[in-house]
Design a protein around this motif. Structure first.
Motif, short mmCIF file in Angstrom:
data_model
loop_
_atom_site.label_atom_id
_atom_site.label_comp_id
_atom_site.label_asym_id
_atom_site.label_seq_id
_atom_site.Cartn_x
_atom_site.Cartn_y
_atom_site.Cartn_z
N TYR A 1 0.85 -1.18 0.00
CA TYR A 1 0.00 0.00 0.00
C TYR A 1 0.89 1.24 0.00
N SER B 1 -4.85 10.03 0.05
CA SER B 1 -5.17 8.97 -0.90
C SER B 1 -4.35 7.73 -0.60
N ALA C 1 -6.42 -1.25 -6.10
CA ALA C 1 -7.39 -0.17 -6.12
C ALA C 1 -6.76 1.11 -5.59
N HIS C 2 -7.35 2.23 -5.96
CA HIS C 2 -6.89 3.53 -5.50
C HIS C 2 -8.11 4.31 -5.04
N ALA C 3 -7.96 5.04 -3.93
CA ALA C 3 -9.11 5.80 -3.41
C ALA C 3 -8.64 6.98 -2.58
N ALA D 1 -10.53 2.12 -0.58
CA ALA D 1 -9.92 1.28 -1.63
C ALA D 1 -10.32 -0.18 -1.44
#
Length: 497
Positions: A389, A400, A414-416, A428
């Motif tokens: 991560y 983020s 995933a990215h969030a 994410a």
């Protein structure tokens, strides 16, 4: 004689208040039970006068007045007037113990100096004062102008002087010189009392004290924590231990069990920390770090010496770190009343080694948390791994996270964004589980704590409460970083669901 309140106060940046001096005077005489204390220099300041008045008022009520000493000067009676105001009865008169000091500082002949001293001593006697005499720079005097020193001592032995005080003012003596010079003086003046006042510029003060005692010296001047000008004075705690262990023929009244308490108080008053490795009073001196030493302590105390911590009101500790080993952990578990089997100890040891490699400091109070974390394993084989991560937090931008999670051997990324780094991490994860059409639990409570009583920065525990399919459960994560500990707790949750 303890001279923390006078010579120790010459430590750069140190100044005791009147109330602090009184508190320490009481501790030194009543609790620690030293024989005498030198509390001030005459004429220094109004605050110094107030401090000595407080001490002498108390001392008079306890019949201790003859144990309170003040540094005075050959100044035609000005210091003696100051002593009268202060209520003190014992003067330690500062004189010149080397021809070099006499010639270049006072610019006097020996005869002139001796006449001024005699005038002072006679006046002090008339006032009912006791006189001790310091021979400032005596050590260099013995090296470079021995004839002058003996001329001076010949004169002093004819005067009503109780003690002659021999200071190594600049801390220049070796142990062999200390023995040689004091032995020569003791033989030459068998009816006089001599004190040795050692400084520590070459870190030889305790060795010099030992040799002074062997040579027949009658008294010692010491300070708590070795405080004093430059590198300080001979340290009280070390010298007391040395006398008790290596000079059994010499009996002293100082209470070893009070040394640590007084040392910590002086440190608190002065703001000068005690080095962790300082003998007797340092935080680490009764701490075993190597696992082999802890193991040996369990087998006939193989790594004990005569400096048992209980003598000084302390306890032996066993450090937890990458060199600890199982024996150190066992010792700490015993103190906590905890029992683990060999396999569990092995897991806990491995975790402590990991923390040690990260330069984290682990304490006994951290152990229950480490045990809880290590043994908090799910019955089923781990199927979900947070592989990597990236957490970002920049001014003006929402935090983020980019996350890679392996679920049953399949990697998902995933990215969030979120309101914080952990919130972004959770968003994410939710997107990954939404894409897999898997239910994701609701976070209902989030708590962070450090082990109670721990003084390390090694561990932070995050406890998260989840609700999933009508059931509530808790997972815990442990790390030196709060967000990482939360991520570890979350990984455990992912495996449970």
């Amino acid at each position: 004689m303890d001279t923390t309140l006078r010579d120790g106060e010459q430590t750069s940046g140190v100044s005791f208040s009147a109330s602090e001096k009184l508190t320490l005077a009481k501790l030194l005489l009543d609790e620690l039970q030293v024989d005498r204390i030198e509390v001030a220099s005459a004429r220094v300041s109004d605050g110094e006068l107030e401090a000595v008045q407080k001490i002498t008022n108390w001392a008079a009520s306890q019949n201790y007045l003859d144990r309170i000493e003040v540094l005075t000067f050959v100044d035609r009676g000005v210091s003696l007037e100051w002593m009268q105001k202060a209520g003190a009865k014992v003067q330690n008169l500062l004189t010149k113990g080397s021809l070099n000091h006499l010639t270049h500082q006072l610019k006097q002949t020996p005869e002139q100096h001796f006449a001024a001293i005699e005038e002072n001593v006679v006046q002090a006697q008339e006032l009912g004062f006791t006189t001790n005499v310091y021979l400032e720079d005596w050590s260099n005097g013995m090296r470079n102008s021995k004839e002058y020193v003996f001329q001076f001592l010949d004169f002093l032995t004819t005067q009503p002087v109780k003690r002659i005080l021999l200071p190594d003012t600049l801390g220049v003596l070796t142990h062999t010189e200390t023995h040689e010079y004091i032995a020569e003086i003791i033989v030459r003046y068998p009816n006089s009392h001599f004190d040795f006042h050692g400084h520590n510029d070459y870190d030889l003060s305790v060795a010099n004290v030992m040799e002074a005692l062997k040579a027949g010296c009658h008294g010692l001047h010491l300070t708590v924590n070795g405080m004093g000008e430059r590198a300080g004075n001979a340290p009280l705690a070390s010298v007391v231990a040395v006398i008790n262990d290596f000079h059994p023929d010499i009996k002293i009244g100082v209470k070893e069990t009070a040394l640590y308490k007084v040392s910590k108080l002086v440190s608190a008053f002065t703001g000068f920390g005690i080095p962790a490795n300082k003998p007797i009073v340092g935080d680490n001196v009764f701490t075993q770090t190597a696992g082999i030493h802890a193991d040996g302590d369990s087998k006939k105390n193989l790594y004990f010496n005569d400096l048992l911590p209980e003598r000084f009101g302390r306890k032996r500790k066993y450090a937890l770190g990458k060199t600890s080993g199982k024996a150190n952990i066992q010792k700490n578990l015993q103190e906590l009343g905890l029992t683990l089997n060999d396999e569990e100890i092995k897991k806990v040891t491995q975790r402590i080694i990991e923390l040690g490699d990260k330069k984290e400091r682990v304490t006994k109070e951290d152990l229950p948390y480490i045990i809880s974390d290590v043994l908090d394993t799910v019955a089923k084989q781990q199927r979900v791994f947070v592989k990597s991560y990236v957490l970002t937090h920049a001014k003006g931008l929402k935090p983020s996270t980019a996350v890679a999670v392996e679920i049953d051997g399949e990697l998902h990324e995933a990215h969030a964004h979120g309101d914080g780094q952990y919130d972004a991490f959770m968003n994410a994860l939710r997107s990954i589980y939404k894409n897999k059409k898997k239910a994701f639990p609701e976070l209902t409570d989030y708590a962070v704590r450090i082990p109670p009583g721990s003084n390390s920065d090694a561990l932070c525990e995050t406890i998260i409460t989840w609700e999933h399919e009508g059931k509530e459960f808790i997972t815990r994560g442990l790390d030196s970083d709060q967000t990482v500990s939360a991520i570890k707790a979350t990984e455990k949750m992912l495996n449970i669901i």
